[in-house]
Design a protein around this motif. Structure first.
Motif, PDB file in Angstrom:
ATOM      1  N   THR A  51       0.774  -1.207   0.050  1.00  0.00           N
ATOM      2  CA  THR A  51       0.060  -0.083  -0.046  1.00  0.00           C
ATOM      3  C   THR A  51       0.672   1.266   0.095  1.00  0.00           C
ATOM      4  OG1 THR A  51      -0.057  -0.176   2.272  1.00  0.00           O
ATOM      5  CG2 THR A  51      -1.986  -1.017   1.424  1.00  0.00           C
ATOM      6  N   LYS A  52       2.162   1.264   0.249  1.00  0.00           N
ATOM      7  CA  LYS A  52       3.222   2.248   0.187  1.00  0.00           C
ATOM      8  C   LYS A  52       2.792   3.191   1.212  1.00  0.00           C
ATOM      9  CE  LYS A  52       4.612   1.595  -4.477  1.00  0.00           C
ATOM     10  NZ  LYS A  52       3.750   0.719  -5.553  1.00  0.00           N
ATOM     11  N   PRO A  53       2.737   3.070   2.404  1.00  0.00           N
ATOM     12  CA  PRO A  53       2.368   3.881   3.404  1.00  0.00           C
ATOM     13  C   PRO A  53       2.946   5.326   3.410  1.00  0.00           C
ATOM     14  CG  PRO A  53       3.638   2.304   4.351  1.00  0.00           C
ATOM     15  CD  PRO A  53       3.367   1.884   2.976  1.00  0.00           C
ATOM     16  N   THR A  54       4.235   5.523   3.060  1.00  0.00           N
ATOM     17  CA  THR A  54       5.033   6.745   3.070  1.00  0.00           C
ATOM     18  C   THR A  54       4.362   7.480   1.935  1.00  0.00           C
ATOM     19  OG1 THR A  54       7.135   5.533   3.824  1.00  0.00           O
ATOM     20  CG2 THR A  54       7.284   7.741   2.972  1.00  0.00           C
ATOM     21  N   TRP A  55       4.121   6.904   0.674  1.00  0.00           N
ATOM     22  CA  TRP A  55       3.705   8.086  -0.208  1.00  0.00           C
ATOM     23  C   TRP A  55       2.133   8.403   0.037  1.00  0.00           C
ATOM     24  CZ3 TRP A  55       4.294  11.311  -3.772  1.00  0.00           C
ATOM     25  CH2 TRP A  55       3.551  11.353  -4.780  1.00  0.00           C
ATOM     26  N   GLN A  56       1.305   7.342   0.985  1.00  0.00           N
ATOM     27  CA  GLN A  56       0.286   7.829   1.403  1.00  0.00           C
ATOM     28  C   GLN A  56       0.238   8.994   2.333  1.00  0.00           C
ATOM     29  OE1 GLN A  56      -2.055   4.743   3.124  1.00  0.00           O
ATOM     30  NE2 GLN A  56      -1.715   3.131   1.491  1.00  0.00           N
ATOM     31  N   PHE A  57       1.305   8.973   3.096  1.00  0.00           N
ATOM     32  CA  PHE A  57       1.255   9.959   4.192  1.00  0.00           C
ATOM     33  C   PHE A  57       1.748  11.277   3.395  1.00  0.00           C
ATOM     34  CE2 PHE A  57       4.011  12.834   6.620  1.00  0.00           C
ATOM     35  CZ  PHE A  57       3.466  13.130   7.685  1.00  0.00           C
ATOM     36  N   VAL A  58       2.580  11.502   2.301  1.00  0.00           N
ATOM     37  CA  VAL A  58       2.885  12.571   1.661  1.00  0.00           C
ATOM     38  C   VAL A  58       1.702  12.897   0.776  1.00  0.00           C
ATOM     39  CG1 VAL A  58       4.208  13.176  -0.178  1.00  0.00           C
ATOM     40  CG2 VAL A  58       5.348  11.828   1.518  1.00  0.00           C
ATOM     41  N   LYS A  59       0.956  12.235   0.175  1.00  0.00           N
ATOM     42  CA  LYS A  59      -0.289  12.760  -0.246  1.00  0.00           C
ATOM     43  C   LYS A  59      -1.097  13.302   0.595  1.00  0.00           C
ATOM     44  CE  LYS A  59      -0.939   8.854  -2.706  1.00  0.00           C
ATOM     45  NZ  LYS A  59      -1.852   7.973  -3.590  1.00  0.00           N
ATOM     46  N   ALA A  60      -1.564  12.738   1.715  1.00  0.00           N
ATOM     47  CA  ALA A  60      -2.197  13.428   2.869  1.00  0.00           C
ATOM     48  C   ALA A  60      -1.780  14.514   3.231  1.00  0.00           C
ATOM     49  CB  ALA A  60      -2.779  12.456   3.750  1.00  0.00           C
ATOM     50  N   TYR A  61      -0.853  14.493   3.878  1.00  0.00           N
ATOM     51  CA  TYR A  61      -0.076  15.592   4.640  1.00  0.00           C
ATOM     52  C   TYR A  61       0.277  16.855   3.579  1.00  0.00           C
ATOM     53  CZ  TYR A  61       2.838  18.136   7.977  1.00  0.00           C
ATOM     54  OH  TYR A  61       3.171  19.319   8.764  1.00  0.00           O
ATOM     55  N   GLY A  62       0.742  16.530   2.253  1.00  0.00           N
ATOM     56  CA  GLY A  62       1.033  17.557   1.350  1.00  0.00           C
ATOM     57  C   GLY A  62      -0.190  18.229   0.802  1.00  0.00           C
ATOM     58  N   SER A  63      -1.314  17.430   0.501  1.00  0.00           N
ATOM     59  CA  SER A  63      -2.400  18.225   0.094  1.00  0.00           C
ATOM     60  C   SER A  63      -3.226  19.018   1.239  1.00  0.00           C
ATOM     61  CB  SER A  63      -3.511  16.994  -0.543  1.00  0.00           C
ATOM     62  OG  SER A  63      -3.708  16.157   0.492  1.00  0.00           O
ATOM     63  N   SER A  64      -2.964  18.554   2.459  1.00  0.00           N
ATOM     64  CA  SER A  64      -3.753  19.215   3.478  1.00  0.00           C
ATOM     65  C   SER A  64      -2.872  20.731   3.684  1.00  0.00           C
ATOM     66  CB  SER A  64      -3.649  18.527   4.737  1.00  0.00           C
ATOM     67  OG  SER A  64      -2.445  18.396   5.446  1.00  0.00           O
ATOM     68  N   LEU A  65      -1.663  20.637   3.497  1.00  0.00           N
ATOM     69  CA  LEU A  65      -1.060  21.889   3.640  1.00  0.00           C
ATOM     70  C   LEU A  65      -1.367  22.781   2.563  1.00  0.00           C
ATOM     71  CD1 LEU A  65       2.357  20.765   5.320  1.00  0.00           C
ATOM     72  CD2 LEU A  65       0.307  21.968   6.599  1.00  0.00           C
ATOM     73  N   VAL A  66      -1.245  22.351   1.296  1.00  0.00           N
ATOM     74  CA  VAL A  66      -1.762  22.974   0.194  1.00  0.00           C
ATOM     75  C   VAL A  66      -3.025  23.679   0.247  1.00  0.00           C
ATOM     76  CG1 VAL A  66      -2.021  22.738  -2.584  1.00  0.00           C
ATOM     77  CG2 VAL A  66      -0.081  22.066  -1.192  1.00  0.00           C
ATOM     78  N   MET A  67      -4.085  22.899   0.420  1.00  0.00           N
ATOM     79  CA  MET A  67      -5.328  23.442   0.591  1.00  0.00           C
ATOM     80  C   MET A  67      -5.414  24.475   1.707  1.00  0.00           C
ATOM     81  SD  MET A  67      -9.040  21.052   1.439  1.00  0.00           S
ATOM     82  CE  MET A  67      -8.479  20.104   0.256  1.00  0.00           C
ATOM     83  N   GLN A  68      -4.760  24.046   2.703  1.00  0.00           N
ATOM     84  CA  GLN A  68      -4.756  25.253   4.003  1.00  0.00           C
ATOM     85  C   GLN A  68      -4.181  26.465   3.612  1.00  0.00           C
ATOM     86  OE1 GLN A  68      -1.433  25.441   6.084  1.00  0.00           O
ATOM     87  NE2 GLN A  68      -2.074  27.245   6.683  1.00  0.00           N
ATOM     88  N   GLN A  69      -2.809  26.468   2.973  1.00  0.00           N
ATOM     89  CA  GLN A  69      -2.438  27.616   2.364  1.00  0.00           C
ATOM     90  C   GLN A  69      -3.178  28.458   1.419  1.00  0.00           C
ATOM     91  OE1 GLN A  69       0.385  29.515   3.210  1.00  0.00           O
ATOM     92  NE2 GLN A  69       0.377  28.220   5.279  1.00  0.00           N
ATOM     93  N   ALA A  70      -3.875  27.696   0.514  1.00  0.00           N
ATOM     94  CA  ALA A  70      -4.688  28.413  -0.535  1.00  0.00           C
ATOM     95  C   ALA A  70      -5.981  29.031  -0.057  1.00  0.00           C
ATOM     96  CB  ALA A  70      -5.187  27.171  -1.443  1.00  0.00           C
TER      97      ALA A  70
END
Length: 179
Positions: A51-70
């Motif tokens: 399931t590639k958990p590190t990639w899942q974390f990067v997508k979840a955390y990264g998208s939350s920060l991008v959305m929050q900053q936007a």
């Protein structure tokens, strides 16, 4: 989920303790990064190549920060203390809840409840520091939880694996126990 909302409501409505304001603020600052750091570290400790958990974390955390900053730059809501940066949504809370929701979604409520409690404390620390109001914190928590649920798959550790093998014209049943 109702218990979590109740605990969150209690945390943001707690009375102000002025002697500990700086300690609370500093603790919230540290936890907003420590929770996602623990979530990321967990992906290296409990390996799951399917399931590639590190990639899942990067997508979840990264998208939350991008959305929050936007949203901060779109809404441009002033902070309650009048400082220069924008208030809505809370970045600290987004970060903390993204990490907490990843932990809960990936490893279950046993680890999720303490993570959510710590993330709720981060939200409280932002309100008591007069950097955010309840709506800012609620929006940050919603973004963090939402993106984690969107990108994170639960960890499926198989306790028992059963297989059949053909041996000398017959069959052998094998049981593997993983702990």
């Amino acid at each position: 989920m109702r218990k979590l909302l109740f605990i969150f409501a209690l945390m943001i409505s707690m009375p102000k303790v002025s002697a500990q304001d700086k300690t609370i603020t500093t603790s919230g600052d540290i936890l907003q990064m420590a929770i996602p750091a623990a979530a990321l570290a967990s992906t290296f400790i409990w390996k799951d190549d399917t399931t590639k958990p590190t990639w899942q974390f990067v997508k979840a955390y990264g998208s939350s920060l991008v959305m929050q900053q936007a949203l901060k730059h779109i809404v441009q809501k002033p902070r309650p203390d009048g400082s220069d940066n924008f208030s809505f949504p809370s970045g600290h809370t987004t970060s903390a809840f993204s990490g907490a929701a990843f932990i809960q979604r990936r490893y279950g409520w046993k680890y999720g409840v303490p993570s959510y409690l710590l993330a709720s404390f981060v939200g409280y620390s932002r309100i008591q520091a007069k950097k955010h109001d309840g709506w800012d914190v609620l929006a940050g928590a919603t973004i963090g939880i939402g993106t984690a649920y969107l990108f994170t798959k639960p960890y499926q550790k198989k306790a028992v694996d059963v297989s059949l093998q053909r041996i000398n014209g017959g069959f052998m049943m094998l049981f593997y126990y993983t702990f």
